[in-house]
Design a protein around this motif. Sequence first.
Motif, PDB file in Angstrom:
ATOM      1  N   UNK B  42       4.616  -9.830 -16.639  1.00 16.96           N
ATOM      2  CA  UNK B  42       4.255  -9.861 -15.225  1.00 16.96           C
ATOM      3  C   UNK B  42       5.419  -9.338 -14.392  1.00 16.96           C
ATOM      4  N   UNK B  43       5.226  -8.183 -13.781  1.00 17.70           N
ATOM      5  CA  UNK B  43       6.280  -7.566 -12.982  1.00 17.70           C
ATOM      6  C   UNK B  43       6.316  -8.179 -11.590  1.00 17.70           C
ATOM      7  N   UNK B 117      -3.619  -8.539 -21.389  1.00 15.03           N
ATOM      8  CA  UNK B 117      -3.953  -9.277 -20.158  1.00 15.03           C
ATOM      9  C   UNK B 117      -2.829  -9.336 -19.136  1.00 15.03           C
ATOM     10  N   UNK B 118      -1.922  -8.370 -19.182  1.00 12.99           N
ATOM     11  CA  UNK B 118      -0.843  -8.396 -18.204  1.00 12.99           C
ATOM     12  C   UNK B 118      -1.417  -8.194 -16.804  1.00 12.99           C
ATOM     13  N   UNK B 119      -1.153  -9.146 -15.878  1.00  8.47           N
ATOM     14  CA  UNK B 119      -1.706  -8.989 -14.535  1.00  8.47           C
ATOM     15  C   UNK B 119      -0.960  -7.934 -13.728  1.00  8.47           C
ATOM     16  N   UNK B 120       0.253  -7.591 -14.112  1.00  8.92           N
ATOM     17  CA  UNK B 120       0.978  -6.526 -13.439  1.00  8.92           C
ATOM     18  C   UNK B 120       1.977  -5.981 -14.434  1.00  8.92           C
ATOM     19  N   UNK B 121       1.621  -4.844 -15.012  1.00  4.81           N
ATOM     20  CA  UNK B 121       2.368  -4.337 -16.152  1.00  4.81           C
ATOM     21  C   UNK B 121       3.586  -3.533 -15.713  1.00  4.81           C
ATOM     22  N   UNK B 124       4.038   1.027 -15.321  1.00  2.00           N
ATOM     23  CA  UNK B 124       4.223   2.017 -14.258  1.00  2.00           C
ATOM     24  C   UNK B 124       5.603   2.666 -14.338  1.00  2.00           C
ATOM     25  N   UNK B 125       6.557   1.973 -14.977  1.00  2.00           N
ATOM     26  CA  UNK B 125       7.897   2.551 -15.071  1.00  2.00           C
ATOM     27  C   UNK B 125       8.092   3.384 -16.331  1.00  2.00           C
ATOM     28  N   UNK B 403      -4.372 -10.334   1.229  1.00  2.00           N
ATOM     29  CA  UNK B 403      -4.088  -9.019   0.661  1.00  2.00           C
ATOM     30  C   UNK B 403      -5.332  -8.291   0.180  1.00  2.00           C
ATOM     31  N   UNK B 404      -6.296  -9.052  -0.352  1.00  2.00           N
ATOM     32  CA  UNK B 404      -7.532  -8.410  -0.759  1.00  2.00           C
ATOM     33  C   UNK B 404      -8.234  -7.770   0.424  1.00  2.00           C
ATOM     34  N   UNK B 418       7.657  -4.838   2.595  1.00  2.00           N
ATOM     35  CA  UNK B 418       7.805  -3.996   1.408  1.00  2.00           C
ATOM     36  C   UNK B 418       9.216  -4.126   0.886  1.00  2.00           C
ATOM     37  N   UNK B 431       4.490   4.793  -1.538  1.00  2.00           N
ATOM     38  CA  UNK B 431       3.428   3.790  -1.498  1.00  2.00           C
ATOM     39  C   UNK B 431       2.822   3.593  -0.114  1.00  2.00           C
ATOM     40  N   UNK B 438      -5.855   8.126  -4.749  1.00  2.00           N
ATOM     41  CA  UNK B 438      -5.930   7.223  -5.897  1.00  2.00           C
ATOM     42  C   UNK B 438      -5.727   7.967  -7.211  1.00  2.00           C
ATOM     43  N   UNK B 441      -2.202   8.490  -7.869  1.00  2.00           N
ATOM     44  CA  UNK B 441      -1.389   7.281  -7.789  1.00  2.00           C
ATOM     45  C   UNK B 441      -0.442   7.279  -6.615  1.00  2.00           C
TER      46      UNK B 441
END
Lengths: 325, 523, 439
Positions: B42-43, B117-121, B124-125, B403-404, B418, B431, B438, B441
């Motif tokens: 989780x990042x 199942x990583x919620x935030x992998x 990306x890096x 946030x949603x 940010x 970002x 999209x 990215x």
Amino acid sequence: MTVFVIRRLLQSLLVMAVMSTLVFAGVFAIGNPIDILISPDATQAEYERAVRSLGLDLPLWEQYWRFLQNLADGELGISFVHHEPAIELILQRMPATLELAAVALLLSITVGIPLGLWAGLKPDSLAGRSIMVGSIFGFSLPNFWQGLMLIMIFAVMLDLMPAGGRGETAVFLGIESSIWTLDGLWHLALPAINLALFKTSLVIRLTRASVREVIGLDYVKFARAKGLSERRVVFVHVLKNIMIPVTTVIGLELGVMIAFAVVTETVFAWPGMGKLIIDSIFVLDRPVIVAYLTVIVVMFIIINLVVDILYSIFDPRVRLADVGA
Amino acid sequence: MPRNAWAAAAVAAAMFAPAMAHAEDLTIAVASEATAMDPHYHNTGNNNQIMAQIYDRLINQGPNQELLPGLAESWGPTDDPTVWEFRLREGVTFHDGSPFTAEDVAYTIARVPNVPNSPSSFAIYTADITEVEIVDDYTVRFHTATPYPLMANSLSTIYIVSADIGEDASTECFNDGACAIGTGPYRQVEYTPGDRIVLEANADYWDGAPIWDTVTIRPISSPAARVAALLAGDVDVIASVPTTDIAQLEDNDDVNLWQGISNRVIYLHIDSDREVSPHVTAIGGSEIENPLRDVRVRRALSMAIDREAIVDDVMEGIAIPAGQLLPAGFFGVSDTIEVPDYDPDGARALLEEAGYGDGFAVTIHGPNDRYINDAAVAQAIAQMWSRIGLETSVETMPRSVYFGRASDLEFSVMLVGWGAGSGEASSPLRSLIVTNDADRGLGGANRGRFSNAEVDALVEEAMQTVDDDARAALLAHATEIAMDQVAIIPTHFQVNTWGTRADLEYEPRTDEYTLATSVTPIE
Amino acid sequence: MSETLGNDPALAGLAERTPDARRWRLRAETPLVRVARNFAESRVAVFGLVLLVAIIVAAVLAPYISPQNPYDLSEIRIEAGELPPGAVERADPPRQRFDIPIDPAAPGVQQLALNGAAPFTVVTAEVLVSDPERIEVRLTGEPAGAFAEVGRLRIDGVPRGAELTVGEKHSFRSFWEVPGADLAAFAVVREGGFEGTFELEVDLRGAHGEAIMTHWLGTDSQGRDMYSAILYGLRISLSVGVLSCLFAMVIGMSLGLVAAYFGGRVETVIMRIVDLQLSFPAILVALMLLAILGQGVDKVIIALVTVQWAYYARTVRGSALVERSKEYIEAATCLALSHRRIVFRHLLPNCLPPMIVVVTLQTAHAISLEATLSFLGVGLPQTEPSLGLLISNGFEYMMSGKYWISIFPGVALLITIVAINLVGDQLRDVLNPRMRRDG
């Protein structure tokens, strides 16, 4: 009796089905957990991958169907956030909450009932009035406010108690708990008092009101007329008859204390279930919410069952067939 | 914790006890707990600040997110700009005693995108890396399809784990400690979710044994309770001291406060795209054409904000007024952008000029549990805008709802923050400012849907420029155009405050992490 | 008459037992008058009633008696935040900014005429470069000596590595804070000399603005007058507390009575819904409603009703189960009275006494539950605070010694709840058919 219990448990299954549907729909309405969990610099592709990996891309009914399938295998789902079986997360934290609730309940009964009796038997005495006015403080100020005041006074100013956290645990009678060690009890004192404050006021007021009511009834008058000692009148005749409303409320409050000691656990950094559920709600960790509520529903049903059975013990006029259902 | 690791820990403690006569135990209270002990699961800052103490990265980040040699002693692009070469540190051992080699790097890079199942992998890096070439035990080359100037920044976020833990080391395996084998200054001893994480000194650490024997990290989410725990002596260090308590704590001789600017800018995102915006109406509520598309209106809104007042009166002086995306000193920041002056008269004149002299109604949306004093900042801005004739209201909500809805573009003006994880300007530009796309990215968090072709082109060019000076200039130029067009309205940079016992010192970090390695005793 | 009787226990007892006296009273008094007379027997309860009425009147009349509308964002000023009780709010003092360009390469004295806005009509600077490492600056303002009146003064633009001989540099920002009295003459020094020209940016504010109003109870963090905010907050808290309790009680009691009276399927369904409802945390319900319906007082009331009704249902059912098996219900059934009549005219009054305790308690509880929801971030809009929200906002300031932000609304809440309870306690005794002194 057995039939009664079995029937009640069967009904509970239906309740749980309804509950899980509501939670699925409700959490879905609140939002998508990925929006909170994902790193803000993630790309759209990474976002979609995360959504897919948690199965959140499926239509709601399909997610629910999968949940039911897993349930058939005895699984309540895996936490989105911690990647551990939700039920394990809950069971890990359960002892901390149970000991807190149990001690708080014990406190509120042992303090509340005698004070309530006193205030009810001697309503116009100075002590009786003081008890009633004092109890108002117990519920008029928000719980979080009382909690931090306790910390301010006893931990910061007087430096007597720890400001939070759970103490050492030990195993006794096969139960691992912090109530078996001195350090544990020391840590437990403030949160338990905080949790007990409102309940104590409630018990005092309820006991007093019931005593005031019962005391004027004929059977108490007869008991007195028969020449029974005041002690016997109070502890046998009065006490037994005020137990119905008191038991109902205490039963309910025990459930509420176990389920939602959220504020106390947050303020005192107590590693219990309340803290877990509030954190899970804020990050929309649905498997944990569902599993948690399942546990809580079962608990409430059991508590209500016990309370209903207690009714028939305290008041023979109430038969279980009446409580029935 | 497996038995042998316990034993190892006990032996280490026994061996070094005499040598570390002054060493002590340290208890730290953080605001939010880590979600798991898997360094690639989780990042998020809450997890990363724990991992940074157990694991090393090839390139570590210093207190100001400057890149420091970690497990790599040197690095840089080769003659071919699509290949970067890293020379690894020799003689480093993992907590289990095994040596660190290039194999571990390759294993780590392969594991990152495959954590279930990583919620935030962290993928990306590593997504741009096409191949990891092991030249020898202590030399690694990373290949990419196109020049990738951010290679060093990206790899400074990846925690290196031991290849010995096997192909399918699971998150659970890290949580129970068996797989938690790093090279960092501390080793993982105990993990009790919701209660504590206990770390123990790695006496063999390549950069010298750490100062503290045992470090206990406890989550205390209530700010007041955190301060109380410090005052009561239950903990030695606390993170995120609330701004309201700072004045009082400064006078307290038992406590030291340490402040440092963070990489987080707080800003308003403005719907500058849609013809009709959901929460912008004429006064009285009738629908109007979105005035926020007019740059003069956006400028007026920015001029109407008294940033000094926000800093002094809402943040109690513990923040810095902002006019751009990152504070001075970070890579790619413009030297020429000034913080806009508070000028309500000028703002009214600009509104008049744009044809909105009678004002309009607008709702500011914001979270109430995400940034320091977030709800109060939103209210203060609403006050300031109502002074220039706008009918302003405020709606704040918990981040789980906020946030949603913000990403679904349900709001017109929203308060957001940010933090530039990479510590340089391309992170917020790519970002927040670049046109939302999209497929490529880009502009993922561009919730105002600002779009400017010139800015897009400059950022794109920067992302192909490996030369640091040239890239910094391109990023600064892009920022200048974006700020001139008021793509967003920055209000302030957050300043973080740590509290410690009177005899301790904390070295503040821009990434907001709370690390035991940053705590030193005052002699 | 009744007072004299009531004061003498012997006589009162006589009156109670004398059938004639009772009949006389029944003829002479409507039930309402009887309740009022019995109520008035307790002086404490009367005091509570007066207090409660006063509070309600104050809450209703808030817009007319409060000096400020705390919900109007254009009336409150963040600059007046956290003022202590009794402080006078002042308008922004006059502010002046000017730059002093300095060229270290030009030795000798330079005379500069600077921006001459209020408060200092003419400002001249003398810059003296005598030493490569030291630059003297002398400022004169009209009216002369006025710098002593400066409230806040910041000098920015001091080159890296250089220092001022007066004031102190801010711990993490680039400017220097200088006392106004020291501004007339100071120097910029830098070891090793200066590199290139620079501009000192001076930002000063007069000491006093015009007085706007006095805040007798202080202000909160957003600059709201606490007294006004408490009056307005009372309105919201009272309506939230009372309305949510009322609705919850009506729904809960009806369902609880129906369940106890009819038993069987009806009871099963109702009581299982109660189980379901009780197991939902208030915070989850509130969050769902917030997400689906949005923010607002009405939504908070809906959330509180949703959370609380089951509680009443469960409690009233307990009492009703006992009452149901008593003879008077049987008698009523034999008389073939309608179900509705039996439930609401016979069963309900006998279940009321414990309910009144629960209601008075729950009203208080609803108010603090609302505060707790606000504490957890899902309550009322921040710009229209209730008493509870004021307490939870002010709570952050408790440790910093700004007690008034949290204590005053807390005291207001406490008084309100004490009043409600004094009235509630006496009402319960008076209304209870079994404890009626003349019954």
